[in-house]
Design an enzyme around this catalytic site. Structure first.
Site, short mmCIF file in Angstrom:
data_model
loop_
_atom_site.label_atom_id
_atom_site.label_comp_id
_atom_site.label_asym_id
_atom_site.label_seq_id
_atom_site.Cartn_x
_atom_site.Cartn_y
_atom_site.Cartn_z
N GLY A 186 -13.15 16.03 18.15
CA GLY A 186 -13.65 15.93 17.38
C GLY A 186 -14.30 14.32 17.79
O GLY A 186 -14.03 13.27 17.45
N ARG B 2 -13.01 11.98 15.62
CA ARG B 2 -12.40 11.24 15.28
C ARG B 2 -11.34 10.65 16.58
O ARG B 2 -11.51 9.26 17.03
CB ARG B 2 -10.65 11.74 14.99
CG ARG B 2 -9.93 10.43 14.08
CD ARG B 2 -8.84 10.62 13.19
NE ARG B 2 -7.80 9.64 13.42
CZ ARG B 2 -7.23 9.31 13.40
NH1 ARG B 2 -6.82 9.72 14.74
NH2 ARG B 2 -6.43 7.83 13.39
N CYS B 3 -11.59 11.98 16.78
CA CYS B 3 -11.15 11.38 19.06
C CYS B 3 -12.10 10.43 20.11
O CYS B 3 -11.84 9.79 20.71
CB CYS B 3 -11.01 12.46 19.52
SG CYS B 3 -9.74 13.95 18.83
N MET B 4 -13.69 10.03 19.35
CA MET B 4 -14.71 10.24 20.23
C MET B 4 -14.88 8.84 19.47
O MET B 4 -15.84 7.89 20.34
CB MET B 4 -15.74 10.71 19.94
CG MET B 4 -15.62 12.56 20.59
SD MET B 4 -17.25 13.05 21.20
CE MET B 4 -17.87 13.49 19.19
#
Length: 406
Positions: free
Chosen positions: A394, A396-398
């Site tokens: 999501g 945050r991951c990106m």
């Protein structure tokens, strides 16, 4: 300092992204498992979604920089590094024969523009692109021309994982899968040689260490307390090594590390897929971890070869309240409904990016969780991510914050 991140929620000033590129075109059904994907994103739409994500961040006062640009600038500023980088990339790509090392080096070295070179290393190389003399090579004679000589790196748009910003330093990670190990090469060069970072960034972990750790498991609770997940992709031994580096070998202010032991599964691959901070006193959490979560406090010992470890026998709310010194509210993904929570957590309903206290970026598709967050008074910025989410990550991951306000 060029790196300054002591919180998950303080106003975000600068963030590192990677725009999905042609590496996604080298995903095939046969390589999905190896390359850690569940499906093949449609590149054109994935890029549109990612461009909108970057636009939203800029509209909220965030400076956006790209991994591919920083790496190209590093090579532009240090021309002597280019041969070293190419050779290292080829070797870490698993190329062992002198013939293919030579052919690949010539192939990459012929690309004169450094950004084009960087993007090509990310994309991967297949056999038909190389000028290979197949005579007297049994492997070459029987290989399909579409075979990937160097595998692509489709997970790169999840910039959270190869390293983590902690205080004024970086945790340069040893990745869980060999598919992703090469991703950390770029950050290694950028922080050692780019003019904006050279000599100014403390390395809190080394990518050559044997124990796996990934950035999705690292959360900055404040300038003195760090949370790290023991997960599918981060090992307990790595956290112990990181703790000793931080406590005894760095200038970090962190004096406590909280190790969150979460179930090992594809759905819960990192701590930030089940748990993120969204305001001074609020966290999103996937309800499925609450019954199984164990939290360990790690603090310095009198012996620099050891650390003190104590299991926290308390609820997650009380543990967080102790270290953040305020009342804490946990907001359950999917409102706690078992089916909704499982579905929306799979689509990263708990993986939020906080751009300032109470303002978070989320995927629009997680309608139940988003409605609850809005009802709790959060400023919820929704983005489309139908293609991006196929990589299981999501907002945050990106994103990897490089600087937040103090």
């Amino acid at each position: 300092m060029p790196i300054n991140v002591t919180s998950e929620i303080k106003p975000l000033k600068k963030v590192l992204l990677h725009r999905p590129g042609r590496e996604l075109l080298n995903l095939t059904p046969d390589t999905l498992e190896e390359l850690l994907f569940d499906d093949i994103p449609f590149l054109e739409d994935a890029q549109k979604e990612h461009d909108n994500f970057a636009k939203v961040l800029r509209e909220n006062g965030v400076e956006v920089v790209y991994l591919e640009d920083l790496m190209a600038e590093t090579l532009d500023q240090n021309p002597d590094l280019r041969p070293q980088f190419i050779k290292q990339f080829i070797e870490e790509g698993g190329i062992s024969t002198s013939k293919y090392k030579r052919v690949l080096f010539d192939f990459f070295d012929a690309i004169k523009d450094n950004k084009e070179l960087v993007l090509k290393t990310m994309e991967g190389v297949n056999l038909k692109e190389l000028n290979v003399d197949k005579a007297n090579s049994l492997v070459d004679l029987v290989s399909e021309t579409s075979v990937m000589v160097l595998a692509p790196m489709p997970n790169l748009y999840f910039t959270r994982d190869p390293f983590a910003s902690v205080g004024n330093g970086v945790v340069l990670n040893k990745m869980y899968s060999k598919t992703r190990n090469r991703e950390t090469i770029y950050a290694d060069y950028i922080f050692k040689y780019h003019k904006d970072y050279k000599g100014q960034v403390e390395f809190l972990y080394d990518r050559k260490n044997p124990d796996h750790i990934e950035g999705g498991d690292v959360l900055n609770l404040n300038d003195k307390v760090l949370a790290v997940g023991i997960s599918q992709r981060t090992e307990a031994d790595a956290i112990s090594r990181l703790a000793k580096n931080i406590f005894y070998k760095s200038g970090s202010k962190i004096r406590t590390i909280l190790a969150f032991d979460i179930p090992e599964s594809r759905a819960f691959m990192h701590l930030d897929t089940v748990f993120t901070q969204i305001d001074y006193d609020k966290f999103t959490v996937h309800p499925a971890i609450l019954g199984t979560l164990r939290v360990f406090e790690i603090t310095p010992s009198d012996d620099e070869d050891e650390v003190n470890i104590k299991e926290m026998e308390d609820t997650l709310e009380h543990i967080l309240e102790k270290y953040l010194e305020r009342d804490i509210e946990l907001i359950l993904c999917g409102g706690g409904d078992e089916i909704v929570a499982a579905r929306e957590q799979w689509n990263d309903g708990s993986n939020t990016l906080c751009v300032k206290p109470g303002t978070i970026v989320v995927y629009k598709r997680n309608t139940v969780t988003n409605k609850i967050l809005k009802e709790k008074g959060l400023n919820v910025i929704e983005i489309h991510g139908a293609e991006l989410v196929r990589g299981r990550g999501g907002p945050r991951c990106m994103s990897m914050p490089l600087a937040r306000e103090d």
